[in-house]
Design a protein around this motif. Structure first.
Motif, PDB file in Angstrom:
ATOM      1  N   UNK A 165      12.585  -3.433  -2.148  1.00  0.00           N
ATOM      2  CA  UNK A 165      11.417  -3.748  -2.282  1.00  0.00           C
ATOM      3  C   UNK A 165      11.572  -5.259  -2.920  1.00  0.00           C
ATOM      4  N   UNK A 166      10.317  -5.890  -2.996  1.00  0.00           N
ATOM      5  CA  UNK A 166      10.288  -7.203  -3.514  1.00  0.00           C
ATOM      6  C   UNK A 166       9.319  -7.571  -4.757  1.00  0.00           C
ATOM      7  N   UNK A 167       9.704  -8.232  -5.676  1.00  0.00           N
ATOM      8  CA  UNK A 167       8.754  -8.545  -6.776  1.00  0.00           C
ATOM      9  C   UNK A 167       9.014  -9.873  -7.190  1.00  0.00           C
ATOM     10  N   UNK A 204       1.570 -12.245  -1.725  1.00  0.00           N
ATOM     11  CA  UNK A 204       0.102 -12.412  -2.365  1.00  0.00           C
ATOM     12  C   UNK A 204      -0.727 -11.454  -1.639  1.00  0.00           C
ATOM     13  N   UNK A 205      -0.487 -11.223  -0.454  1.00  0.00           N
ATOM     14  CA  UNK A 205      -1.501 -10.344   0.255  1.00  0.00           C
ATOM     15  C   UNK A 205      -1.399  -8.939  -0.243  1.00  0.00           C
ATOM     16  N   UNK A 206      -0.046  -8.694  -0.565  1.00  0.00           N
ATOM     17  CA  UNK A 206      -0.101  -7.212  -0.963  1.00  0.00           C
ATOM     18  C   UNK A 206      -0.623  -7.110  -2.546  1.00  0.00           C
ATOM     19  N   UNK A 239      12.111 -11.608  -5.845  1.00  0.00           N
ATOM     20  CA  UNK A 239      13.457 -10.716  -5.785  1.00  0.00           C
ATOM     21  C   UNK A 239      13.511  -9.530  -5.125  1.00  0.00           C
ATOM     22  N   UNK A 240      14.650  -9.298  -4.625  1.00  0.00           N
ATOM     23  CA  UNK A 240      14.718  -8.115  -3.849  1.00  0.00           C
ATOM     24  C   UNK A 240      15.402  -7.180  -4.993  1.00  0.00           C
ATOM     25  N   UNK A 257       4.189 -10.165 -13.700  1.00  0.00           N
ATOM     26  CA  UNK A 257       3.078  -9.073 -13.003  1.00  0.00           C
ATOM     27  C   UNK A 257       2.794  -9.016 -11.806  1.00  0.00           C
ATOM     28  N   UNK A 258       2.475  -7.795 -11.059  1.00  0.00           N
ATOM     29  CA  UNK A 258       2.298  -7.770  -9.717  1.00  0.00           C
ATOM     30  C   UNK A 258       3.039  -6.308  -9.248  1.00  0.00           C
ATOM     31  N   UNK A 259       2.691  -6.149  -7.880  1.00  0.00           N
ATOM     32  CA  UNK A 259       3.350  -5.013  -7.103  1.00  0.00           C
ATOM     33  C   UNK A 259       4.794  -5.209  -6.977  1.00  0.00           C
ATOM     34  N   UNK A 260       5.301  -4.208  -6.565  1.00  0.00           N
ATOM     35  CA  UNK A 260       6.751  -4.152  -5.916  1.00  0.00           C
ATOM     36  C   UNK A 260       6.388  -3.924  -4.460  1.00  0.00           C
ATOM     37  N   UNK A 261       6.440  -4.711  -3.717  1.00  0.00           N
ATOM     38  CA  UNK A 261       6.222  -4.661  -2.300  1.00  0.00           C
ATOM     39  C   UNK A 261       7.254  -3.956  -1.413  1.00  0.00           C
ATOM     40  N   UNK A 262       7.125  -2.813  -0.722  1.00  0.00           N
ATOM     41  CA  UNK A 262       8.024  -2.198  -0.136  1.00  0.00           C
ATOM     42  C   UNK A 262       8.532  -3.176   1.121  1.00  0.00           C
ATOM     43  N   UNK A 263       9.902  -3.164   1.137  1.00  0.00           N
ATOM     44  CA  UNK A 263      10.418  -4.143   2.055  1.00  0.00           C
ATOM     45  C   UNK A 263      10.525  -3.305   3.674  1.00  0.00           C
TER      46      UNK A 263
END
Length: 299
Positions: A165-167, A204-206, A239-240, A257-263
Motif C-alpha cells: 500500500x502507499x501513503x 490524491x484521487x483516493x 511511500x510503499x 494524514x490520508x489513506x493508505x492506498x492499496x497498491x
C-alpha cells in the motif's frame, strides 16, 4: 603405449622444467628439490629412450623431442587443470544462490531478515544483484528474482510474496510539517516522486482531493533515493508500506494524514518456468515464502 599413472609425476616435473627452462624454478613451483625434478626428468628420458634437455653450464634447453613432448604435456595438463577448476567451482556453487532483486526492497525488507535465514542455513551462500535492468535467467544467471508487478511474466513462474500500500511520509524536521492536518494541505508542499506505476495523482484521487496543481519537485528512478530525499526534508514522498518500515521506526520519517492506498501491484518471487530449482535455491524460496512479512526484526 598406454600412459601409466606412475608416469604422471615425471610428466608434471618435466612440464614445469620445460616452462621455466630451469630445474630450480620448477622445483620451487612444485614444492620439490631441484635434484628431485632432475631425477623425474632423467627417469622420463630413460623410459622414452630420448634426451629431452640439453644440459649446459648456464642451465638447460629443450631438444626437438623435448619441445614436442612439452607442447603436448602443457596442453594436456592445462586441460586437466581447467576441468578440475570447473569441478571445484561447481562444488562451490552447489550451495550458492544467485538472486536478482530490487535495491529498495533489499535495503529495507530483505537485509533485516537475512540473519534469520543464515542461522537456519549457514552452509548456503547468497549473491544479490540489485541492478535496475531486469536480469536474464540464462545459464550462469540468477536462480531467483524478486519483482514488483502484476504477477504475470512470460516464461516465469511467479509466487506471491506480499501485497503493498502507499501513503505520504515526510521528515518530522521538514519546516511547516507540524501544521499539516489534511490530505489537501499535502498538495501545497514539494512532492517527491519515483518511477512507480502508481503516483501522487492516484493517491490524491483516493484521498478525495481534486483540482489541485501538484508540484513533483524531485523525481528519482529508485525508491530508496526518494525515501532518503524525504528524510532530508526535501519534500513529501509517497511511500510503499513494505519499504517505509525502517524509516518510520527510526523516526527519520513520519506518516502524514490520508489513506493508505492499496497498491495495484505486489511483490513476487520468480524463476524460469522450464527450469527446476537447485536444492539451495529451493530452500531459499521456501524460506522467502514462509518468512514473517510484518515488521522486520530489530537490527
Amino acid at each position: 603405449m598406454a600412459l601409466r599413472a606412475d608416469w604422471l609425476p615425471a610428466l608434471a616435473a618435466f612440464e614445469a622444467a620445460a616452462r621455466h627452462q630451469n630445474f630450480a624454478h620448477a622445483a620451487e613451483e612444485l614444492h620439490l628439490t631441484a635434484s628431485a625434478v632432475s631425477h623425474h626428468v632423467r627417469k622420463l628420458e630413460s623410459r622414452l629412450g630420448v634426451s629431452l634437455f640439453q644440459r649446459h653450464a648456464r642451465g638447460v634447453a629443450l631438444t626437438a623431442q623435448g619441445r614436442q613432448l612439452a607442447d603436448a604435456a602443457g596442453t594436456a595438463l592445462a586441460d586437466v587443470d581447467g576441468v578440475l577448476r570447473s569441478l571445484r567451482l561447481a562444488r562451490d556453487d552447489r550451495d550458492r544462490v544467485r538472486i536478482t532483486t530490487l535495491h529498495s526492497l533489499t535495503y529495507t525488507w530483505l537485509l533485516p531478515r537475512l540473519p534469520e535465514f543464515t542461522r537456519a542455513h549457514p552452509q548456503i551462500q547468497l549473491s544479490l544483484d540489485t541492478e535496475i535492468a531486469l536480469a536474464r535467467f540464462d545459464d550462469g544467471g540468477p536462480d531467483l528474482g524478486i519483482r514488483h508487478g502484476a504477477g504475470h511474466w512470460p516464461g516465469l513462474t511467479a509466487h506471491p510474496l506480499m501485497d503493498d500500500s502507499l501513503f505520504p511520509v515526510a521528515s518530522p524536521r521538514m519546516p511547516g510539517i507540524e501544521r499539516v492536518r489534511t490530505p489537501a494541505q499535502i498538495a501545497e508542499l514539494p512532492l517527491i516522486a519515483d518511477h512507480a506505476r502508481q503516483g501522487w495523482h492516484d493517491w490524491f484521487r483516493a484521498a478525495d482531493v481534486h483540482g489541485c496543481k501538484l508540484e513533483e519537485r524531485y523525481t528519482f528512478s529508485d525508491t530508496t533515493d526518494a525515501m532518503m530525499a524525504a528524510a532530508q526534508g526535501l519534500g513529501v514522498a509517497l511511500a510503499r508500506a513494505q519499504i517505509a518500515v525502517p524509516y518510520l521506526r527510526s523516526g527519520q520519517l513520519q506518516r502524514l494524514p490520508g489513506p493508505a492506498m492499496p497498491a495495484r501491484w505486489g511483490y513476487y518471487a520468480i524463476y524460469p518456468a522450464h527450469r527446476r530449482l537447485r536444492p539451495a535455491a529451493k530452500t531459499f524460496l521456501d524460506w522467502l515464502l514462509a518468512v514473517d512479512k510484518g515488521d522486520p526484526p530489530p537490527v
